[in-house]
Design an enzyme around this catalytic site. Structure first.
Site, PDB file in Angstrom:
ATOM      1  N   LYS A  29       0.815  -1.218   0.000  1.00  0.00           N
ATOM      2  CA  LYS A  29       0.000   0.000   0.000  1.00  0.00           C
ATOM      3  C   LYS A  29       0.848   1.266   0.000  1.00  0.00           C
ATOM      4  O   LYS A  29       0.507   2.234  -0.676  1.00  0.00           O
ATOM      5  CB  LYS A  29      -0.956   0.007   1.190  1.00  0.00           C
ATOM      6  CG  LYS A  29      -0.309   0.214   2.539  1.00  0.00           C
ATOM      7  CD  LYS A  29      -1.336   0.260   3.644  1.00  0.00           C
ATOM      8  CE  LYS A  29      -0.697   0.457   4.995  1.00  0.00           C
ATOM      9  NZ  LYS A  29       0.018   1.723   5.130  1.00  0.00           N
ATOM     10  N   THR A  30       1.951   1.295   0.747  1.00  0.00           N
ATOM     11  CA  THR A  30       2.786   2.501   0.794  1.00  0.00           C
ATOM     12  C   THR A  30       3.363   2.798  -0.590  1.00  0.00           C
ATOM     13  O   THR A  30       3.461   3.953  -1.013  1.00  0.00           O
ATOM     14  CB  THR A  30       3.926   2.337   1.816  1.00  0.00           C
ATOM     15  OG1 THR A  30       3.362   1.988   3.087  1.00  0.00           O
ATOM     16  CG2 THR A  30       4.722   3.621   1.959  1.00  0.00           C
ATOM     17  N   ASP A 229      -3.792   7.607   4.447  1.00  0.00           N
ATOM     18  CA  ASP A 229      -3.279   6.257   4.718  1.00  0.00           C
ATOM     19  C   ASP A 229      -3.956   5.696   5.966  1.00  0.00           C
ATOM     20  O   ASP A 229      -4.349   6.449   6.859  1.00  0.00           O
ATOM     21  CB  ASP A 229      -1.760   6.340   4.923  1.00  0.00           C
ATOM     22  CG  ASP A 229      -1.110   4.969   4.961  1.00  0.00           C
ATOM     23  OD1 ASP A 229      -1.741   3.997   4.519  1.00  0.00           O
ATOM     24  OD2 ASP A 229       0.052   4.879   5.428  1.00  0.00           O
ATOM     25  N   GLU A 230      -4.101   4.370   6.041  1.00  0.00           N
ATOM     26  CA  GLU A 230      -4.687   3.680   7.206  1.00  0.00           C
ATOM     27  C   GLU A 230      -6.065   4.264   7.558  1.00  0.00           C
ATOM     28  O   GLU A 230      -6.372   4.554   8.714  1.00  0.00           O
ATOM     29  CB  GLU A 230      -3.746   3.774   8.418  1.00  0.00           C
ATOM     30  CG  GLU A 230      -2.357   3.222   8.193  1.00  0.00           C
ATOM     31  CD  GLU A 230      -2.283   1.697   8.156  1.00  0.00           C
ATOM     32  OE1 GLU A 230      -3.354   1.052   8.117  1.00  0.00           O
ATOM     33  OE2 GLU A 230      -1.173   1.154   8.154  1.00  0.00           O
ATOM     34  N   GLN A 260      -7.917  -5.116   9.078  1.00  0.00           N
ATOM     35  CA  GLN A 260      -6.841  -4.807  10.018  1.00  0.00           C
ATOM     36  C   GLN A 260      -7.212  -3.624  10.925  1.00  0.00           C
ATOM     37  O   GLN A 260      -6.331  -2.949  11.451  1.00  0.00           O
ATOM     38  CB  GLN A 260      -5.549  -4.519   9.274  1.00  0.00           C
ATOM     39  CG  GLN A 260      -5.014  -5.713   8.501  1.00  0.00           C
ATOM     40  CD  GLN A 260      -3.657  -5.436   7.872  1.00  0.00           C
ATOM     41  OE1 GLN A 260      -2.628  -5.435   8.538  1.00  0.00           O
ATOM     42  NE2 GLN A 260      -3.651  -5.210   6.577  1.00  0.00           N
ATOM     43  N   ARG A 618       1.552 -11.590   9.949  1.00  0.00           N
ATOM     44  CA  ARG A 618       2.929 -11.107  10.180  1.00  0.00           C
ATOM     45  C   ARG A 618       3.948 -12.145   9.725  1.00  0.00           C
ATOM     46  O   ARG A 618       5.127 -11.824   9.538  1.00  0.00           O
ATOM     47  CB  ARG A 618       3.179 -10.826  11.678  1.00  0.00           C
ATOM     48  CG  ARG A 618       2.318  -9.749  12.344  1.00  0.00           C
ATOM     49  CD  ARG A 618       2.242  -8.484  11.543  1.00  0.00           C
ATOM     50  NE  ARG A 618       1.048  -8.476  10.724  1.00  0.00           N
ATOM     51  CZ  ARG A 618       0.832  -7.634   9.711  1.00  0.00           C
ATOM     52  NH1 ARG A 618       1.749  -6.738   9.394  1.00  0.00           N
ATOM     53  NH2 ARG A 618      -0.275  -7.681   8.998  1.00  0.00           N
TER      54      ARG A 618
END
Length: 664
Positions: A29-30, A229-230, A260, A618
């Site tokens: 995503k970044t 973002d987020e 998330q 993770r």
């Protein structure tokens, strides 16, 4: 652009209108956000007309760095300084945290709300001083409402974008109503002082936008494109600020993952990302579903689990790494055997597979869980670091309780005495303690003799005298009642007689924090029970010495390993955004994960499931899930119930045992 997959390419090249990018775990995503900003600039959008908002300075700085490396060659858009980092000028995009952006807006506009432009921003210490003054003004005793309790409720209400009047109306109990009145006085005093606190930065900006349309329009007119973002982590104020900035041009791109969303306890509302299409009916939705982090076997587990959340955007992660080892599920006899088994497994992987300690993470739900893993890692002489928290042995509750247990010895040490002489409060002030200590040193009289005997004490206030006599009497009472008792019973008796739970309730108003702190106390008793079972001749001073030596070893090891090659211990909340080749998720039991506070609410269970999903995703190559069949509770082993998530992860949610025990 050649390195982008088709979905990433579509997101980067959608340059106008509302856009929702559903970016699953490990989908890049970044990269999409920075590429999209670069594409906007290359397409002719002036850099200064672009706003990117993040939640942390780390994320903002990372985005600036990547963007500078990508578009440094655009003349007049980004310059490079000698350190090869982006240097902001009039033509650069604004990449900022929500709070930093709000500070800039308020520095221009806050006078409209009756504050000076040069307002002060209060830190926690300033807030506590102000809260104490408010409670004195209201003549409220600490036992009714402490400064920390008042600040907890103020933060809780501000997180929900509630002003004092709304808080008063929403108060259900006398304590909440008192806190709401305190909130009213607190805000009034803040304003009189020309100051704001951290939460005000968001609330006051929201107030400007909601109540002063001309200001909202002027601030929104600074930008033609807004990226967030987020987005799943936005609270009410942040959500309204974003809408206020993007309502005119409608060029809003939000990136996030409802699967998330794990910060509901601090005000984040997953509904914001779930309802994006309703807020912006013409929105385009792009799903990033190619996971580049984990193997196919791990992604299958993650997909199987998260499908049990029915209120979510429809999406399925696809693993870019085929195959992989199926995640393992291990049951252990108890939590000690679980810690031993996990550490032994890591040791074997290190010896046989050529792994490095930094390749491993042990993830848990609550802050008190890592204590026994720290103990086993120290025994194995494996380097570790506790990420996003402190060592079990550094905790206030551990030090307080161990100090009380040391006072049961015939001649307790001065450090232990000074730690708890006024804990809980007994009316013994710092000046009196200083006088006692000086008298002890000058006359070579042990400090405990001054407290316990009384004849040789210096002149003290009547309140101090009563406090010292109370402490000495309680210690003697515990000693008398503890004859022929087990060490566990002695510890329980000491904790009860000293009314330590009441002290925790006095200091901490947040129910979750109270419970977490009290669970740490319980862990000490559990540790003592384990020692007593193992030792041939169990003695309290031997147990305390072992713990203190362990504390020193842990602190020394942490200092050496913090920035070195070490096994990571962390909560799943702390692990978000990180990745490790091998991950162990421990304590998968009902009441731990999902946490027992969530068991009465479907929405809370959904967030716990998302938290488990974050933990699972993770892992890059190896994932191990474990539980204990029994777990120590106040020195006694209690049967546990396997977490419902274990059944769901393994596709056994229709298992008869699951239905019988969970009633589903």
């Amino acid at each position: 652009m050649s390195g982008l997959n088709p979905d990433q390419y579509e997101a980067v090249n959608t340059l106008s209108g509302p856009l929702l990018v559903l970016a699953g775990a490990g989908t890049g995503k970044t990269r999409v956000i920075t590429f999209r900003i670069a594409k906007l600039i290359k397409s002719g959008v002036p850099g200064e007309r672009i706003l990117g908002m993040t939640f942390t300075n780390k994320a903002a700085n990372e985005m600036k760095e990547r963007l500078g490396n990508m578009i440094g060659g655009f003349k007049g858009k980004y310059k490079k300084n000698t350190r090869n980092k982006p240097e902001e000028n009039d033509h650069t995009p604004t990449i900022s945290t929500f709070h930093s952006l709000c500070v800039r807006i308020l520095r221009r506009r806050i006078e409209t709300l009756g504050y000076p432009l040069k307002f002060a921003i209060y830190n926690r210490g300033d807030q506590e001083s102000l809260a104490r003054g408010v409670l004195r003004e209201l003549n409220v005793a600490d036992k009714l409402l402490s400064p920390n309790q008042l600040l907890f409720w103020i933060g809780h209400w501000k997180c929900k974008s509630m002003n004092p009047d709304q808080a008063i109306k929403a108060s259900d109990t006398d304590a909440q109503h008192l806190a709401a009145i305190g909130y009213q006085r607190y805000q009034r005093q803040l304003k009189m002082n020309g100051a704001v606190d951290f939460d005000d930065l968001l609330m006051l900006t929201e107030s400007l936008f909601q109540n002063h349309e001309e200001i909202r329009l002027e601030e929104a007119a600074r930008f033609d494109h807004v990226l967030v973002d987020e987005y799943q982590d936005t609270n009410t104020s942040q959500y309204r600020i974003v809408r206020g900035l993007a309502d005119g041009h409608r060029n809003l791109c939000v990136v996030g993952d409802d699967d998330q969303s794990i910060y509901g306890w601090r005000g984040a509302e997953v509904e914001h990302i779930l309802s994006f299409n309703r807020d912006w009916p013409d929105a385009k939705v792009v799903r990033l579903e190619d996971n580049y982090r984990s193997t196919e076997a791990i992604i299958e587990f993650a997909n199987t689990l998260i499908k049990f959340n029915t209120t979510r955007h429809d999406k399925v992660l696809r693993a870019a790494r085929p195959g992989g080892q199926r995640p393992g599920v291990v049951q252990y006899e108890n939590e000690t055997v679980e810690a031993q088994g996990v550490v032994r497994s890591i040791q074997q992987r290190l010896d046989e597979k050529g792994r490095e300690p930094r390749d491993f993470a042990i993830l848990f739900r609550t802050n008190e869980q890592p204590r026994i893993f720290e103990t086993e890692l120290r025994k194995a002489k494996l380097p570790y670091v506790l990420v996003g928290g402190m060592s079990f042995f550094d905790r206030k509750e551990v030090k307080d309780v161990l100090a009380y247990l040391r006072l049961l010895e015939d001649q307790p040490d001065d450090i232990s005495i000074l730690r708890i002489i006024n804990t809980p409060p007994r009316g013994i002030g710092k000046k009196s303690i200083e006088n006692l200590l000086n008298h002890s040193v000058q006359n070579k009289i042990p400090l405990w003799d001054l407290i316990n005997g009384g004849e040789s004490r210096p002149k003290l206030t009547a309140a101090t005298e009563r406090g010292l006599e109370d402490l000495a009497a309680k210690i003697e009472e515990v000693k008398y009642q503890s004859q022929d008792e087990s060490l566990v019973d002695i510890a329980r008796n000491a904790i009860s007689t000293m009314r330590y739970r009441t002290e925790i309730e006095r200091i901490y108003s947040d129910p979750e924090e109270r419970e977490s702190r009290w669970a740490v106390v319980e862990q000490i008793v559990n540790s003592l029970a384990f020692y007593e079972q193992q030792a041939a001749k169990p003695r309290m001073n031997d147990f305390l010495d072992k713990l203190l030596l362990g504390e020193q070893d842990a602190n020394d090891e942490k200092e050496k390993q913090l920035k070195k090659n070490a096994i990571a211990l962390m909560t799943m909340h702390s692990a978000k955004g990180l990745e490790f080749p091998e991950v162990y998720i421990v304590g998968l039991e009902e009441g731990i994960l999902p946490h027992h506070r969530s068991l009465e609410s479907d929405a809370s269970i959904d967030e716990e499931r998302r938290l488990c999903y974050v933990g699972v995703t993770r892992a890059e190559e190896i994932l191990t899930l474990s539980m204990s069949l029994t777990r120590m509770k106040w020195g006694k082993a209690r049967d546990t119930i396997p977490s419902r998530f274990l059944y769901e992860l393994t596709g056994q949610a229709d298992h008869p045992n699951y239905k019988r025990k969970r009633g589903v």
